[in-house]
Design a protein around this motif. Structure first.
Motif, PDB file in Angstrom:
ATOM      1  N   THR A 134      41.046  29.934  39.662  1.00  0.00           N
ATOM      2  CA  THR A 134      41.103  29.786  41.117  1.00  0.00           C
ATOM      3  C   THR A 134      40.076  30.664  41.832  1.00  0.00           C
ATOM      4  N   SER A 135      39.996  31.933  41.430  1.00  0.00           N
ATOM      5  CA  SER A 135      39.110  32.854  42.144  1.00  0.00           C
ATOM      6  C   SER A 135      37.644  32.447  42.028  1.00  0.00           C
ATOM      7  N   GLU A 136      37.312  31.712  40.969  1.00  0.00           N
ATOM      8  CA  GLU A 136      35.912  31.305  40.803  1.00  0.00           C
ATOM      9  C   GLU A 136      35.561  30.023  41.554  1.00  0.00           C
ATOM     10  N   VAL A 137      36.477  29.037  41.484  1.00  0.00           N
ATOM     11  CA  VAL A 137      36.093  27.735  42.044  1.00  0.00           C
ATOM     12  C   VAL A 137      36.421  27.595  43.528  1.00  0.00           C
ATOM     13  N   LEU A 138      37.375  28.387  44.001  1.00  0.00           N
ATOM     14  CA  LEU A 138      37.739  28.278  45.412  1.00  0.00           C
ATOM     15  C   LEU A 138      36.792  29.149  46.232  1.00  0.00           C
ATOM     16  N   ASN A 139      35.711  28.546  46.701  1.00  0.00           N
ATOM     17  CA  ASN A 139      34.737  29.321  47.478  1.00  0.00           C
ATOM     18  C   ASN A 139      34.207  28.492  48.646  1.00  0.00           C
ATOM     19  N   SER A 140      33.535  29.146  49.565  1.00  0.00           N
ATOM     20  CA  SER A 140      33.089  28.496  50.805  1.00  0.00           C
ATOM     21  C   SER A 140      32.168  27.314  50.527  1.00  0.00           C
ATOM     22  N   ALA A 141      31.283  27.484  49.565  1.00  0.00           N
ATOM     23  CA  ALA A 141      30.337  26.405  49.272  1.00  0.00           C
ATOM     24  C   ALA A 141      31.085  25.140  48.846  1.00  0.00           C
ATOM     25  N   HIS A 160      47.971  19.782  48.874  1.00  0.00           N
ATOM     26  CA  HIS A 160      46.989  19.562  49.932  1.00  0.00           C
ATOM     27  C   HIS A 160      46.644  20.863  50.630  1.00  0.00           C
ATOM     28  N   ASP A 161      47.664  21.739  50.732  1.00  0.00           N
ATOM     29  CA  ASP A 161      47.468  22.990  51.444  1.00  0.00           C
ATOM     30  C   ASP A 161      46.672  23.942  50.557  1.00  0.00           C
ATOM     31  N   LEU A 162      45.452  24.258  50.973  1.00  0.00           N
ATOM     32  CA  LEU A 162      44.588  25.100  50.131  1.00  0.00           C
ATOM     33  C   LEU A 162      45.129  26.524  50.028  1.00  0.00           C
ATOM     34  N   HIS A 163      45.857  26.986  51.081  1.00  0.00           N
ATOM     35  CA  HIS A 163      46.514  28.301  51.001  1.00  0.00           C
ATOM     36  C   HIS A 163      47.471  28.331  49.816  1.00  0.00           C
ATOM     37  N   GLN A 164      48.301  27.259  49.765  1.00  0.00           N
ATOM     38  CA  GLN A 164      49.283  27.198  48.677  1.00  0.00           C
ATOM     39  C   GLN A 164      48.601  27.143  47.324  1.00  0.00           C
ATOM     40  N   ALA A 165      47.543  26.349  47.251  1.00  0.00           N
ATOM     41  CA  ALA A 165      46.808  26.266  45.993  1.00  0.00           C
ATOM     42  C   ALA A 165      46.308  27.657  45.609  1.00  0.00           C
ATOM     43  N   ALA A 166      45.801  28.382  46.601  1.00  0.00           N
ATOM     44  CA  ALA A 166      45.263  29.718  46.322  1.00  0.00           C
ATOM     45  C   ALA A 166      46.362  30.668  45.857  1.00  0.00           C
ATOM     46  N   GLN A 167      47.550  30.554  46.495  1.00  0.00           N
ATOM     47  CA  GLN A 167      48.653  31.448  46.124  1.00  0.00           C
ATOM     48  C   GLN A 167      49.221  31.141  44.747  1.00  0.00           C
ATOM     49  N   LEU A 168      49.277  29.836  44.452  1.00  0.00           N
ATOM     50  CA  LEU A 168      50.027  29.383  43.280  1.00  0.00           C
ATOM     51  C   LEU A 168      49.228  29.367  41.994  1.00  0.00           C
ATOM     52  N   ALA A 169      48.018  28.812  42.092  1.00  0.00           N
ATOM     53  CA  ALA A 169      47.385  28.303  40.880  1.00  0.00           C
ATOM     54  C   ALA A 169      46.600  29.368  40.135  1.00  0.00           C
ATOM     55  N   ASP A 170      46.700  29.303  38.806  1.00  0.00           N
ATOM     56  CA  ASP A 170      45.810  30.119  37.973  1.00  0.00           C
ATOM     57  C   ASP A 170      44.465  29.426  37.864  1.00  0.00           C
ATOM     58  N   LEU A 184      44.154  35.281  47.119  1.00  0.00           N
ATOM     59  CA  LEU A 184      43.150  34.639  47.965  1.00  0.00           C
ATOM     60  C   LEU A 184      43.787  34.137  49.249  1.00  0.00           C
ATOM     61  N   SER A 185      43.060  34.215  50.360  1.00  0.00           N
ATOM     62  CA  SER A 185      43.524  33.508  51.556  1.00  0.00           C
ATOM     63  C   SER A 185      42.342  32.998  52.369  1.00  0.00           C
ATOM     64  N   LEU A 186      42.623  31.917  53.141  1.00  0.00           N
ATOM     65  CA  LEU A 186      41.573  31.251  53.915  1.00  0.00           C
ATOM     66  C   LEU A 186      41.736  31.587  55.393  1.00  0.00           C
TER      67      LEU A 186
END
Lengths: 253, 318
Positions: free
Chosen positions: A219-226, A193-203, A245-247
């Motif tokens: 992760t770097s492509e799909v995790l964006n503001s939009a 649920h924690d998007l920070h964790q998702a950003a840290q962990l996931a390829d 990545l961090s939010l």
């Protein structure tokens, strides 16, 4: 290694209602893939369908093998599954709880004992071995149940919100542990649920909304503001510091 | 062998000795060679003791397996409706006035088999615990009402009295042929239940985890129906309904084990045998004109047991 998980046209209905709808994607072996999305978007249903637990239409392949056609013991050897809820119905000892993880191999003796000891060391529950399950805190029990998954030494580790009951220190430990498990050649699919964790962990990330895959990819492509605005209804700034990545400045839309 | 099982076996030997010697006529262990005593032991008490052991073991293990499967310490083999189906079959033979060698037990077994079949049909192949439990409840309520119907329609007061007495359960006046009839069936049932042991352990972590660990829920369900059917069906066929053993014994044994369902099956079987032998020995030596029925004695023992359990739970919660 048994290759990627590939699902095609995957639907699951519960009580006449389609929870996930004709999903298709593939999940790379040897990586960490996070499934994220709002409450009720179908994350848990998707994960449990990938493990072979639901009545599905469409198919789920693991390499060249159909998950729903392979013998259940073989499937259990390849995939370890940790559900969201910490369920232990009898007050068994932690060492016996972790030992259950070796069950798909029906093995006794030295090999199982070593795998069990290793799993308990990795999850930091070795000191709880003789304690009873119902006497532990939620976080301790979560770690013990995760050790149960590791004791079976599966190629694929499928986790439904494993951090939910953990304190911050153990969450950080868990992130490190999952990364090191991946570095040892395992594949991990994890609902967070924690998007920070998702950003840290996931390829890679699969983003779910209303039973559909909104987007998926690195992760770097799909995790964006939009995406955050579209899927979660939140505004946030995302910074990329050498791939980390961090939010920031997270706000309700 | 674990220390617990060893202790229980010693207890079982002691309870068996008591069961052989105790009764309206007490037999001294030094007199068992004499003619009269030898025939009392061989013709009456030995088959009664053997039957007590078989039935107690069957009900104890069936209870432990049921509690493991339903993951509920209050589950009882009676819940599946198999014992009431067997009872219905037996009562039908009494109702029809059929008599003869093994007629009643065979009717009871047919009842149990029919119950097992219906349960399998109703529960379907889903392996869902809730559907399975509901199917069992439907079956036991149906067979219970049919039993009441047969009692109310009984052709004469003797038949209805015979039915009611039979329903109360006893191992009085049983012969070797009852032992030969029950033993192999109970052995098959217990084997089926022992095959469930590891799967029941996995169920400790919930149905989804058990499935993910490779447990075939429908296989488990079939094995359990067969296991309960053979153990409980065969027991009811020769003794009538003896309640509480399957409920109480796993409870008593659980604190001495690791609570894993697989660890509870054998101790519950041995302890079930001890409990039946003790209860049966006590009712034999009680000063009364006619012997108290074992089924009633077990219920009388069961109620205070639950009172104690309730008291303990309330203190724990307070």
């Amino acid at each position: 290694m048994s290759g990627a998980i590939k699902f095609t046209d995957l639907s699951v209905s519960i009580g006449g209602q389609k929870i996930i709808k004709s999903l298709s994607a593939s999940i790379q072996a040897g990586s960490i893939t996070a499934i994220i999305g709002p409450n009720g978007s179908g994350k848990t249903t998707l994960l449990s369908a990938l493990v072979g637990l639901r009545t599905i239409t469409g198919n789920v392949m693991l390499g060249d093998d159909d998950i729903y056609a392979m013998p259940s013991t073989i499937r259990a050897q390849k995939m370890g599954y940790l559900p969201q809820k910490n369920e232990v119905n009898w007050n068994i000892s932690i060492s016996n709880l972790v030992r259950l993880g070796a069950m798909p191999y029906n093995s006794k003796g030295k090999i199982a004992n070593e795998a069990i000891k290793k799993a308990m060391d990795m999850t930091n529950v070795a000191h709880l071995a003789e304690r009873k399950a119902m006497d532990l805190s939620g976080g301790e029990l979560s770690r013990a149940l995760f050790a149960r998954v590791l004791a079976g030494d599966p190629e694929w580790i499928m986790l439904d919100e494993p951090m939910a009951h953990l304190d911050l220190a153990h969450q950080l430990d868990m992130v490190d542990l999952l990364k090191s498990i991946k570095d040892n050649g395992k594949s991990i699919v994890i609902i967070v649920h924690d998007l920070h964790q998702a950003a840290q962990l996931a390829d890679n990330i699969i983003i779910m909304k209303d039973g559909l895959i909104d987007s998926e990819g690195p992760t770097s492509e799909v995790l964006n503001s939009a995406m955050l605005e579209r899927v979660f209804g939140i505004k946030a700034d995302i910074t990329n510091d050498n791939g980390a990545l961090s939010l920031h400045n997270i706000m309700r839309n | 062998m674990s220390k617990l099982n060893l202790a229980l076996i010693i207890g079982l030997i002691a309870a068996s000795c008591l069961s052989l010697l105790a009764g309206k006529i007490w037999i001294s262990p030094f007199d068992i060679a004499s003619n009269g005593e030898a025939s009392i032991i061989y013709q009456l008490r030995l088959p009664r003791t053997a039957l007590g052991i078989i039935v107690g073991a069957a009900l104890g293990m069936a209870g432990a397996a049921m509690q493991g499967f339903l993951r509920n310490p209050l589950a009882d083999p009676g819940l599946f409706g198999i014992s009431s189906s067997a009872a219905l079959g037996a009562i039908l033979s009494l109702f029809l006035g059929l008599s003869g060698f093994w007629i009643l037990p065979i009717f009871a077994l047919l009842g149990a088999a029919l119950g097992m079949g219906l349960l399998t049909l109703l529960a379907g192949r889903s392996g869902s615990l809730i559907i399975f439990t509901l199917a069992g409840l439907i079956l036991s309520s149906l067979t219970g009402s049919l039993t009441a119907l047969l009692i109310s329609l009984a052709p004469n007061p003797f038949a209805s009295s015979e039915i009611i007495t039979w329903l109360m359960g006893a191992i009085t006046d049983r012969s070797w042929s009852d032992v030969y009839f029950t033993a192999p069936l109970v052995a098959i049932g217990m084997l089926c239940l022992l095959l469930c042991a590891k799967m029941l352990d996995a169920l400790t972590l919930g149905q989804d985890v058990a499935l993910s660990m490779g447990v075939n829920m429908s296989l488990l369900q079939y094995l359990l129906i067969l296991g309960i059917g053979f153990t409980v069906g065969a027991s009811v066929a020769v003794t009538g309904i003896i309640g509480f053993v399957g409920l109480v014994v796993p409870h008593l044994m659980r604190p001495f084990t690791d609570e894993r369902p697989s660890n509870l099956l054998i101790p519950s079987a041995i302890a079930g045998a001890i409990l039946i032998l003790l209860a049966d020995s006590i009712i034999r030596i009680m000063p009364s004109v006619s012997e108290l029925r074992l089924g009633i004695a077990m219920s009388l023992l069961g109620a205070p047991f639950f009172l104690g359990l309730l008291y303990h739970m309330r203190r724990k919660l307070a």
